[in-house]
Scaffold this active site. Sequence first.
Site, mmCIF file in Angstrom:
data_model
loop_
_atom_site.group_PDB
_atom_site.id
_atom_site.type_symbol
_atom_site.label_atom_id
_atom_site.label_comp_id
_atom_site.label_asym_id
_atom_site.label_seq_id
_atom_site.Cartn_x
_atom_site.Cartn_y
_atom_site.Cartn_z
ATOM 1 N N SER A 66 103.234 106.501 34.614
ATOM 2 C CA SER A 66 103.682 107.880 35.140
ATOM 3 C C SER A 66 102.684 109.054 35.077
ATOM 4 O O SER A 66 102.816 110.166 35.442
ATOM 5 C CB SER A 66 105.026 108.470 34.897
ATOM 6 O OG SER A 66 105.963 107.873 35.471
ATOM 7 N N LYS A 116 105.498 118.766 31.949
ATOM 8 C CA LYS A 116 106.514 118.089 32.782
ATOM 9 C C LYS A 116 107.919 118.633 32.519
ATOM 10 O O LYS A 116 108.267 119.009 31.243
ATOM 11 C CB LYS A 116 106.395 116.748 32.358
ATOM 12 C CG LYS A 116 107.165 115.817 33.678
ATOM 13 C CD LYS A 116 106.926 114.381 33.401
ATOM 14 C CE LYS A 116 107.445 113.184 34.118
ATOM 15 N NZ LYS A 116 107.229 112.038 33.908
ATOM 16 N N SER A 118 105.499 109.424 37.838
ATOM 17 C CA SER A 118 106.420 110.427 38.053
ATOM 18 C C SER A 118 105.885 112.177 37.787
ATOM 19 O O SER A 118 106.552 113.002 37.963
ATOM 20 C CB SER A 118 107.757 110.137 37.442
ATOM 21 O OG SER A 118 107.453 110.208 35.865
#
Lengths: 491, 486, 104
Positions: free
Chosen positions: B182, B83, B158
């Site tokens: 997330s 990420k 996310s």
Amino acid sequence: MSAAPRAAAGAEPVQYEMVVGLEVHVQLKTRTKLFCGCPTKFGALPNANTCPVCLGLPGTLPVLNYAAVQLGVRAAHALCCAVNDLSTFARKNYFYPDLPKGYQITQYERPLAECGWLVIGKNPDDTPITIGVTRVHLEEDAGKSLHDRYRGATALDLNRAGVPLIEVVSEPELRTAKDAGAFLRVLKQLLEYIGVSDVNMEEGSLRVDANISTRAAGDTVLGTKTEVKNLNSFSAVERAIEAEFARQQAALATGTTVEQQTMLWDAAAGEVRPARSKEDSHDYRYFPEPDLPPLVLSQDWVRKAKEELPELPSAKRTRFAKDYSLGDADIEVLTANIALADYYETVARGHEDPKSAANWVMGELLATLRATETPITAFRVRPIDLARLLDLVRAGRLSHSAAKRVFANMAETGDRPEEVAERQGLLQVSDDGAIAAWVAEVIAESPKEWERYRAGEQKLLGVLVGQAMKKSKGRADPKKLNQSFSARAAG
Amino acid sequence: MTDAATPKAAVPAGRVGAYPDAPDAVARAFDVMRTTRAAEADGLNLVLWYDREHAAKAARDVQAALDEGQDLGPLAGVPFVAKDNIATLNLPTTCASRILAGYVSPFEATVITRMERGGAVLVGKTNCDEFAMGSSTEHSAYGPARNPLDPTRVPGGSSGGSAGAVAAGIVRVALGSETGGSVRQPASFCGVVGVKPTYGRVSRYGLVAFASSLDQIGIFGAGVDDAATALELVAGRDPLDSTSADIPVPRYREAAQRSVAGLVIGRPKEYFPPSLDPRIAALCDRALTRMRELGADVRDVSLPHTDLAVPAYYIIAPAEASSNLARFDGARYGRRVPAAGLRATYEATRSDGFGSEVTRRILLGTYVLSAGYYDAYYKKAQEVRTLIAEDFQMVFASGVDVLFTPTAPTTAFPIGAKVGDPYAMYLSDIFTVTANLAGIPGMSLPIGRVDGLPVGGQLLAPHFDELTMFTLAYNLERVLGQDAHR
Amino acid sequence: MAVTRDDVLRVATLARLALDEARIPALVAELNGILAHMEELSAADTTGVCGISGVGDAGLPLREDSGPQLSLATSRESFAPAMRDSFFLVPRLATHGDSADEVP
Ligand SMILES: [Mg+2]
Ligand SMILES: [Zn+2]
């Protein structure tokens, strides 16, 4: 206490008193920063002592330095505080370019230690003046903003960012600027003594904020306080407190209220000025620092730290009086700082006569340090060598004036006293053969004086000895010469 | 563009390193680059930054070590993505924010170091909600990511880019981060495995902080084994993170050999409200039935403070975020928007640099911490957090080994469906925020589909008992087989 | 506890965010909307409950007072918006110019 200006016409003049509390930030003597491994050494190139953590780069986390905890607890003990077995860190949030993370990691709800005191002097009746210490907590320093280096820009040096500090907060119990100064001097001496800080004002390792309010003498309710910042010397603290007290008195006397605000001391102008506009009043939004679990100290560890506390100045003063039979004035000078006290004590222990050791340390030594602007820690004469020098004087091998010359040379070269005295030919000669030879020569050259002396004119002994001293180029032991002349006269 | 009407099949679960077409690490890296480009050409917007040359070099180094006979472990030569809020040396770390446009970290996260030490090859940085604030990967400065199974829908968030990269078959392992679900929620939306370890299990050093007391790096895997293998590699004490735990890391892959017979699975009623889509509830109950058939004991339990989790979370997380994001001021790094004077520069930099959701949360977080509101909001939320943690403690102390719930109340929703209603978006975290508040481990794995869209089942375990969680996950994955993906 | 326009402006100032005038009414409404849900918290009985921040009660690990100084893989110049003579440069503080800025 200074008298207040007259209030409204016809009214009795009101006596005001100041109420002062201090917040003192002291840099701890650690090798590395509070939360990262960067060196704390002063004088590095700008930003050389920075790393991802103290630059506040995204993704970095703080890790607490054990030595900072140790030193903080030591300071807390010396200030007679209760050390909390659990203390917590918090974030103090505000924007300033030399605060890399946008918050300072400090301690808020549960500080390292609380409820101590410091004796700052004596009342006229000999009772101690004791000032309460509200708390001692650990926190990180900010960096440095340089506003005048480049046109239109502020330059940031973050070498200081993350340097470990303790904040010592006093109770609002100080009533004069002089007492505030005394609090700081005593605190500085104490922290130096226990090795917590170098307390170097030039390098900014002690900084003070003063909270000042004014009330009519006898009132028990506190007036509105202002906080004066930017105080970088003890005299600045005293002068700023006087100036702010005068300003507040004038305001109260004319019926104006004192506004709660932050003031800055302008040393050049000798006045305090408001630090900022009011529109953005401070709201630091403290909350527990989630990156650091609570600091838990075992009772055993805390007790051990107390036991290992080095001797405090007051204890040292008492002991010097007892062990070395010194007077108060001498003790005051010799214990002014730990380095001098340690130096003296080594000399006194290495030499039989502590009083003469004291005289030398306070006399020749301090004079030399002052003249050469040398700190005692950098002085080339080792205390044990000074003790040996005093031994030579006491044994009659060196005259007092020769010893001064030897000491001066030792201060330059760092050589041992015997070596210097030898090299300079200053050691007194007490060898019987040499003495007898000089005496014989003088008798042979001055037969008249010799006869008059033998006939009983005692005052001529001085003349004869003086001549013999000249022959020995000053090296002969005058006592031995005396003995030798009188022995020959008798024999 | 993929045909939106016909959801693709996700990559079937299997062993790490099963790239049949690639003879070695280098070929595999190139293969991954090709897939990445194809996915980006399809407009999925899953991977923000990748560097073919660098990945190839890293792969060559690993292959050379393997050819020399070095044993680097099960992830040697396996490509992975991370990420964009995890610091890496050779690719940008922007947190999908304009304020960090072009920022390349001068240090790397501990998880990256550990993955690379195990021979895994970083091939790209993935799209996410800006600073991990969001549940759909729509709040990215670089545009929304799309769900590879249905590009009209969100991949969840996310960590949507990482979940999507696994679902699209680009990689078998991906790193994400969790603050309130997330990893688990996008894993559920994309039909992959997503693990949030216990708080303190994996070092946060190098993870750009959102809410420090809740943040934890998580792992996506095409299958349970992929995730267990990667977690084993990255978990464990890190002296750079004061909250990382000094507790030995078990061999999670050994859980594959363990049986669920005798394990007690709790079914918390608060996670199966009457409003829950009955088809999702039915898939959960099917999974529970299968577990019971394997010898597990299923019990109804209650976690009475569950309703308070979202409100508590949306106080605590923004509060910490408002402080964590103060460092983005354009003074030392990142993008600066010059203006007259320092104050104006700060405001221009931050207003231009942060997107709307980040701005909203900074304002909210600043408000709840400000003088006069701290006790009513922040302090109260922390107290409620204690109640939520105690709920779990009590259930686990009563003999329950693992809890089983749906991961999210819905399947992947269409892009744009919730951006206008922040609170509706927040509610998609309703089943996941509790684990972050309590610090316990959780994971999501596929348990079937509704209207062709994946549904995730969530496992929650006591602190540092990922091993039991994996035991259940391996068994469930095995027993559901292809049912998990249809 | 309704959030007012002034609250939003005050908080934006604290957070160093300049808000677009047109966005303010919507932000006021959004924050009120979110905080309305937060009112559920006040109904919860938390008498005698201690707040937690972070999880794990292992205490705080400490580091030795020694390096290493963590290194930077690239120079400070490579990521700083403005540097000169090894100083980070920012626009001049207004305490040394206009009055909006302040000393902390
Ligand atoms: Mg302070
Ligand atoms: Zn550092």
